[in-house]
Design an enzyme around this catalytic site. Structure first.
Site, mmCIF file in Angstrom:
data_model
loop_
_atom_site.group_PDB
_atom_site.id
_atom_site.type_symbol
_atom_site.label_atom_id
_atom_site.label_comp_id
_atom_site.label_asym_id
_atom_site.label_seq_id
_atom_site.Cartn_x
_atom_site.Cartn_y
_atom_site.Cartn_z
ATOM 1 N N HIS A 29 23.700 15.120 -18.979
ATOM 2 C CA HIS A 29 25.010 14.537 -19.220
ATOM 3 C C HIS A 29 24.877 13.423 -20.240
ATOM 4 C CE1 HIS A 29 29.057 14.879 -17.703
ATOM 5 N NE2 HIS A 29 29.192 13.590 -17.954
ATOM 6 N N TYR A 169 24.293 17.673 -4.928
ATOM 7 C CA TYR A 169 25.726 17.772 -5.226
ATOM 8 C C TYR A 169 26.416 18.702 -4.204
ATOM 9 C CZ TYR A 169 24.750 15.298 -9.582
ATOM 10 O OH TYR A 169 24.378 14.341 -10.489
ATOM 11 N N ARG A 217 21.709 26.886 -10.011
ATOM 12 C CA ARG A 217 20.634 25.888 -9.879
ATOM 13 C C ARG A 217 20.429 25.621 -8.397
ATOM 14 N NH1 ARG A 217 19.359 20.468 -13.016
ATOM 15 N NH2 ARG A 217 17.191 20.352 -12.388
ATOM 16 N N HIS A 255 19.427 13.460 -5.427
ATOM 17 C CA HIS A 255 19.417 12.177 -6.135
ATOM 18 C C HIS A 255 19.131 11.012 -5.187
ATOM 19 C CE1 HIS A 255 20.235 13.729 -9.962
ATOM 20 N NE2 HIS A 255 21.513 13.991 -9.802
ATOM 21 N N ALA A 313 15.249 19.106 -20.220
ATOM 22 C CA ALA A 313 16.499 18.458 -20.608
ATOM 23 C C ALA A 313 16.179 17.278 -21.506
ATOM 24 C CB ALA A 313 17.273 18.045 -19.368
ATOM 25 N N ARG A 314 15.540 16.259 -20.926
ATOM 26 C CA ARG A 314 15.237 15.062 -21.712
ATOM 27 C C ARG A 314 14.356 15.349 -22.936
ATOM 28 N NH1 ARG A 314 12.841 11.446 -17.094
ATOM 29 N NH2 ARG A 314 11.839 13.442 -16.728
ATOM 30 N N TRP A 582 13.236 1.420 -8.416
ATOM 31 C CA TRP A 582 12.939 1.646 -7.000
ATOM 32 C C TRP A 582 11.577 2.311 -6.834
ATOM 33 C CZ3 TRP A 582 12.135 6.523 -4.981
ATOM 34 C CH2 TRP A 582 12.534 7.598 -5.758
ATOM 35 N N GLU A 660 14.637 -10.400 -25.092
ATOM 36 C CA GLU A 660 15.057 -9.058 -24.687
ATOM 37 C C GLU A 660 14.164 -8.016 -25.332
ATOM 38 O OE1 GLU A 660 19.245 -8.593 -25.390
ATOM 39 O OE2 GLU A 660 19.584 -10.556 -24.512
ATOM 40 N N ASP A 662 12.202 -5.041 -25.980
ATOM 41 C CA ASP A 662 12.582 -3.784 -25.388
ATOM 42 C C ASP A 662 12.285 -2.688 -26.413
ATOM 43 O OD1 ASP A 662 13.983 -1.658 -24.439
ATOM 44 O OD2 ASP A 662 15.905 -2.675 -24.277
ATOM 45 N N ALA A 663 11.497 -1.717 -26.004
ATOM 46 C CA ALA A 663 11.105 -0.662 -26.940
ATOM 47 C C ALA A 663 12.321 0.130 -27.423
ATOM 48 C CB ALA A 663 10.113 0.270 -26.262
HETATM 49 P P1 NAP Z 1 10.621 -10.008 -18.481
HETATM 50 O O1 NAP Z 1 11.228 -8.791 -17.922
HETATM 51 O O2 NAP Z 1 11.453 -10.944 -19.214
HETATM 52 O O3 NAP Z 1 9.896 -10.741 -17.267
HETATM 53 C C1 NAP Z 1 9.167 -11.896 -17.387
HETATM 54 C C2 NAP Z 1 9.401 -12.741 -16.145
HETATM 55 O O4 NAP Z 1 8.633 -13.908 -16.270
HETATM 56 C C3 NAP Z 1 10.848 -13.197 -16.064
HETATM 57 O O5 NAP Z 1 11.568 -12.289 -15.267
HETATM 58 C C4 NAP Z 1 10.755 -14.600 -15.485
HETATM 59 O O6 NAP Z 1 11.036 -14.508 -14.093
HETATM 60 C C5 NAP Z 1 9.303 -14.988 -15.674
HETATM 61 N N1 NAP Z 1 9.180 -16.143 -16.564
HETATM 62 C C6 NAP Z 1 9.819 -16.368 -17.721
HETATM 63 N N2 NAP Z 1 9.421 -17.552 -18.260
HETATM 64 C C7 NAP Z 1 8.515 -18.070 -17.412
HETATM 65 C C8 NAP Z 1 7.763 -19.256 -17.423
HETATM 66 N N3 NAP Z 1 7.840 -20.138 -18.400
HETATM 67 N N4 NAP Z 1 6.930 -19.478 -16.389
HETATM 68 C C9 NAP Z 1 6.823 -18.598 -15.375
HETATM 69 N N5 NAP Z 1 7.533 -17.457 -15.319
HETATM 70 C C10 NAP Z 1 8.366 -17.188 -16.329
HETATM 71 O O7 NAP Z 1 9.450 -9.616 -19.454
HETATM 72 P P2 NAP Z 1 8.235 -8.626 -19.299
HETATM 73 O O8 NAP Z 1 7.895 -8.292 -17.903
HETATM 74 O O9 NAP Z 1 7.201 -9.237 -20.133
HETATM 75 O O10 NAP Z 1 8.764 -7.321 -19.956
HETATM 76 C C11 NAP Z 1 9.174 -7.344 -21.308
HETATM 77 C C12 NAP Z 1 10.055 -6.175 -21.622
HETATM 78 O O11 NAP Z 1 9.278 -5.000 -21.574
HETATM 79 C C13 NAP Z 1 11.195 -5.998 -20.651
HETATM 80 O O12 NAP Z 1 12.401 -6.407 -21.242
HETATM 81 C C14 NAP Z 1 11.231 -4.543 -20.380
HETATM 82 O O13 NAP Z 1 12.338 -3.957 -21.024
HETATM 83 C C15 NAP Z 1 10.001 -3.965 -21.002
HETATM 84 N N6 NAP Z 1 9.214 -3.283 -19.976
HETATM 85 C C16 NAP Z 1 9.831 -2.378 -19.182
HETATM 86 C C17 NAP Z 1 9.111 -1.742 -18.221
HETATM 87 C C18 NAP Z 1 9.754 -0.720 -17.337
HETATM 88 O O14 NAP Z 1 9.176 -0.297 -16.392
HETATM 89 N N7 NAP Z 1 10.946 -0.275 -17.609
HETATM 90 C C19 NAP Z 1 7.787 -1.998 -18.048
HETATM 91 C C20 NAP Z 1 7.187 -2.941 -18.871
HETATM 92 C C21 NAP Z 1 7.924 -3.571 -19.821
HETATM 93 P P3 NAP Z 1 11.359 -15.823 -13.230
HETATM 94 O O15 NAP Z 1 12.084 -16.746 -14.141
HETATM 95 O O16 NAP Z 1 12.172 -15.348 -12.076
HETATM 96 O O17 NAP Z 1 10.046 -16.322 -12.776
HETATM 97 FE FE1 SF4 Z 2 15.099 9.675 -21.746
HETATM 98 FE FE2 SF4 Z 2 12.931 8.201 -22.233
HETATM 99 FE FE3 SF4 Z 2 12.801 10.876 -22.380
HETATM 100 FE FE4 SF4 Z 2 14.110 9.546 -24.205
HETATM 101 S S1 SF4 Z 2 11.923 9.403 -23.818
HETATM 102 S S2 SF4 Z 2 14.809 11.361 -23.151
HETATM 103 S S3 SF4 Z 2 14.964 7.855 -23.027
HETATM 104 S S4 SF4 Z 2 13.236 9.690 -20.575
#
Ligand code: NAP
Ligand code: SF4
Length: 677
Positions: A29, A169, A217, A255, A313-314, A582, A660, A662-663
């Site tokens: 979707h 579903y 399905r 789901h 799909a993806r 989760w 922020e 973010d890849a």
């Molecule tokens: P983040 O999501 O911003 O987390 C860093 C955490 O560190 C914050 O939530 C904050 O929590 C804490 N923090 C911030 N400043 C601090 C300080 N001065 N002292 C102590 N704690 C502090 O960043 P990240 O974990 O480095 O990830 C970066 C990006 O990578 C994310 O935006 C995400 O999109 C991506 N990523 C995603 C995944 C995934 O599974 N989808 C996996 C890896 C990375 P508190 O303030 O509550 O302590």
């Molecule tokens: Fe979705 Fe990530 Fe696959 Fe792209 S790489 S289709 S965002 S799961």
């Protein structure tokens, strides 16, 4: 051209029609289906993939009536006027010799809207709306609605329909005791519970005739309590075949199941055994699905005789030309879906258009266009992470002369860290894809080169894209310079870590580091399917007797004592992706990681980490403190405001906004800026 993917590329004769290969683009979707004014975009999305060589495509879910909407005013087909926009889609697909089915999806109690109905009035854990129980009269009128939708689909030019009977579903709700607690002719024994699905198939076949594909399905494993056993699944499959289905597709898990079925840590082809088991009992072709993303794994399934077709799909969001690259032996050019869900399913759950993290053009084919340039420019890209590589490749594809400068010995940036996390092995594929494209597009890649502005200006670049990324934020408390305090980058690059560990920061990277530290480094490789199933409590027998295919969890004791800490009072991991968070939380809980929120960091001493938690000073006796506290941008190469430069400078990715990081944003920004140069 000879190919080693002979099974995958073999046509499939369905008697009245022929599919050109065994590849199905599964239903996904995008959100474009829900509004008719978006159908030109939807047609372009399908056309690109049909051009890419897919044999059979399935649309996103379209409801037969308003009770079946997934979201308020979701895509519906139940009147003649609905046909017109769909013709754009079917014509676009047929121009390239592909076939397309309309998926009829009635959400039942999964609908996020007030008209929801189900087999029994039991609320689902994933929608706030309690369903009304369908009366017998309403069941009959719903069957009529399915037939009407199928007839209109034929008028719109579809080659058939897929009836969504899995993933929890409506029809799955009737099929399984998990929701169906009726005592009338539509509940009780499996023969009654399947009546609704079987009657729909019979009625469509009768109304439309033989020359129309009906794909069903079927949930081959429910993964919920009181779900069906394999014997029951087979009973349903046989009855559906008798009722007139042309193809059987496999659905995996509801789901609401608390067992992951599609995230990146699920091993490739983990559920194929259940499809193979059903295949033994039916003669119509059956389609395998879930975590199949590359030609080798798809070919193997077919060569083993486990299925007749494979559905992805993806992977078709990630690469529309997956099939044509396979046909022409260019598999290393496939942009692989890494099963991150960040830009597709996480978008869908937020009711925003689905796209793809590794391919920002997905579902934006008419908006993000890489036109050949009329004026070739000399472009420098500084930084070889995913933002920089994305920019370099698109700029070069458009005809610019591109040089990419990377200070390190290899490209990949943060993805080089992510790829070593257990369950994130797919990230290797993205780096491979980008490297192959850099070479193919003749980008001049200069590794081990820390370029400065003077050199850039001297070399006469006209545009400079600054994608210099981030550095890990340092901890600033007493003792934070002690040797036992490491950054996440140190750890993921192989630094030695003690038995007891405190992780500061519980964002995506804090979770990743915790998962990395749960296993001895020697075991960091894709998990074996059997071991993964035991860890998640999935029945390892293909012909399972357990209800829903679930068994007790078997898990090795943790090798480390780990604390995962955050300052916020929100629940730990609340900021992770909707469809993946989760799984990470459950994984850490199972491995006894202690997650604390509302923590104040005080000092690091030779005893461990001192914190204040629940108003009390506490010592966490740990050997190592790993700082995962986010990042800071690196962008000193950018000119200051008002400074004169010859080149135009553009700032993207983490270098632009570390908060922020973010890849998804990084790759998109790279592509967007390069599309405009
Ligand atoms: P983040 O999501 O911003 O987390 C860093 C955490 O560190 C914050 O939530 C904050 O929590 C804490 N923090 C911030 N400043 C601090 C300080 N001065 N002292 C102590 N704690 C502090 O960043 P990240 O974990 O480095 O990830 C970066 C990006 O990578 C994310 O935006 C995400 O999109 C991506 N990523 C995603 C995944 C995934 O599974 N989808 C996996 C890896 C990375 P508190 O303030 O509550 O302590
Ligand atoms: Fe979705 Fe990530 Fe696959 Fe792209 S790489 S289709 S965002 S799961």
């Amino acid at each position: 051209m000879t190919t080693r993917y002979t099974h995958l590329l073999k046509p499939l004769d369905l008697g009245f029609t022929k599919l050109k290969n065994r590849v199905v683009m599964g239903s996904m979707h995008t959100g474009l289906e829900d509004r008719f004014y978006n159908y030109p975009k939807l047609a372009a999305y399908f056309e690109e993939r049909a051009k890419g060589g897919v044999g059979l495509m399935i649309t996103g879910g379209i409801s037969p009536n308003k009770q079946g909407w997934l979201l308020p005013v979701g895509g519906t087909m139940n009147q003649l006027g609905d046909v017109v926009p769909h013709r754009l889609v079917t014509q676009a697909v047929h121009r390239h010799g592909a076939k397309i089915l309309l998926q009829i999806l009635h959400a039942g109690r999964y609908g996020y809207q007030p008209f929801v109905v189900s087999a029994s009035p039991i609320k689902s854990p994933i929608s706030p709306f309690k369903p009304r129980q369908l009366s017998e009269k309403q069941i009959f009128s719903t069957i009529k609605d399915y037939v009407k939708t199928a007839s209109l689909a034929k008028k719109a030019g579809y080659d058939g329909v897929e009836i969504m009977g899995s993933e929890g579903y409506l029809l799955n709700q009737f099929l399984s005791r998990h929701v169906n607690q009726r005592t009338d002719a539509w509940g009780g024994a499996i023969e009654n519970r399947m009546r609704f699905a079987v009657e729909i198939v019979k009625a469509i076949r009768e109304a439309i005739g033989e020359k129309f594909i009906i794909c069903f399905r079927l949930s081959v494993i429910d993964l919920v309590h009181n779900g069906n056993t394999m014997d029951e699944v087979i009973t349903v499959a046989k009855a559906l075949e008798k009722a007139g289905v042309t193809l059987m597709n496999s659905g995996i898990g509801w789901h609401e199941a608390r067992i992951p079925t599609i995230v990146t840590s699920v091993p490739r082809a983990a559920f194929v055994d259940y499809t193979a088991e059903v295949k033994k009992h039916i003669s119509v072709p059956i389609i395998a699905s879930n975590r199949i993303n590359m030609p080798d794994v798809a070919e193997q399934i077919l060569a083993n005789g486990q299925a007749d077709m494979v559905s992805m799909a993806r992977p078709f969001l990630a690469d529309p030309f997956w099939v044509s690259k396979t046909v022409t032996n260019r598999v290393d050019e496939i942009n692989t879906c890494i099963a991150c869900n960040q830009a597709c399913l996480d978008h869908t759950f937020k009711n925003i258009r689905a796209t793809c993290l590794v391919n920002p053009r997905a579902a934006y084919e008419t908006e993000l266009v890489y036109r050949k340039t009329k004026k070739i420019k000399r472009v420098a890209v500084v930084g070889g992470g995913v933002a920089g590589m994305s920019a370099a490749i698109v700029a070069a594809e458009r005809g610019h002369q591109v040089t990419l400068f990377e200070a390190k010995a290899e490209v990949g940036g943060q993805f080089n860290l992510a790829k070593v996390v257990p369950g994130k092995e797919e990230f290797h594929e993205t780096i491979r894809y980008f490297k192959v494209q850099l070479e193919k597009m003749a980008v001049d890649v200069r590794l081990n080169t820390k370029i400065n502005r003077e050199q850039l200006e001297r070399e006469g670049f006209e545009d400079v894209i600054v994608a210099t990324g981030v550095i890990p934020r340092q901890l600033n408390i007493q003792g934070s310079h002690r040797p036992e305090v490491l950054s996440y980058a140190d750890v993921l690059n192989g630094a030695e870590v003690g038995q007891r560990v405190a992780i500061i920061g519980a964002g995506g990277i804090g979770f990743d580091v915790a998962e990395y530290l749960l296993k001895p480094p020697t075991q960091i490789q894709p998990q074996l399917i059997e071991e993964w199933k035991k860890e998640w409590g999935v029945d390892t027998h293909a012909h399972y007797d357990s209800e829903g295919g679930m068994q007790n969890i078997e898990i090795a004791p943790p090798i480390r004592e780990i604390y995962l800490l955050q300052r916020k009072m929100t629940s730990v991991g609340a900021g992770l992706g909707k469809t993946t968070g989760w799984v990470h939380r459950a994984q850490l809980k199972k491995h006894k990681v202690q997650m604390l929120r509302g923590v104040e960091y005080q000092s690091v001493t030779n005893e461990g980490l001192w914190i204040k938690h629940a108003q009390q000073d506490q010592l966490l006796r740990v050997d190592t403190v790993v700082v995962c506290a986010g990042q800071e941008s690196v962008n000193e190469i950018m000119p200051k405001e008002g400074e004169n430069t010859i080149a135009h400078y553009h700032l993207i990715g983490g270098a632009k906004l570390a908060a922020e990081l973010d890849a998804k944003r990084a790759i998109r920004e790279g592509a967007e800026i390069a599309a405009k140069l």
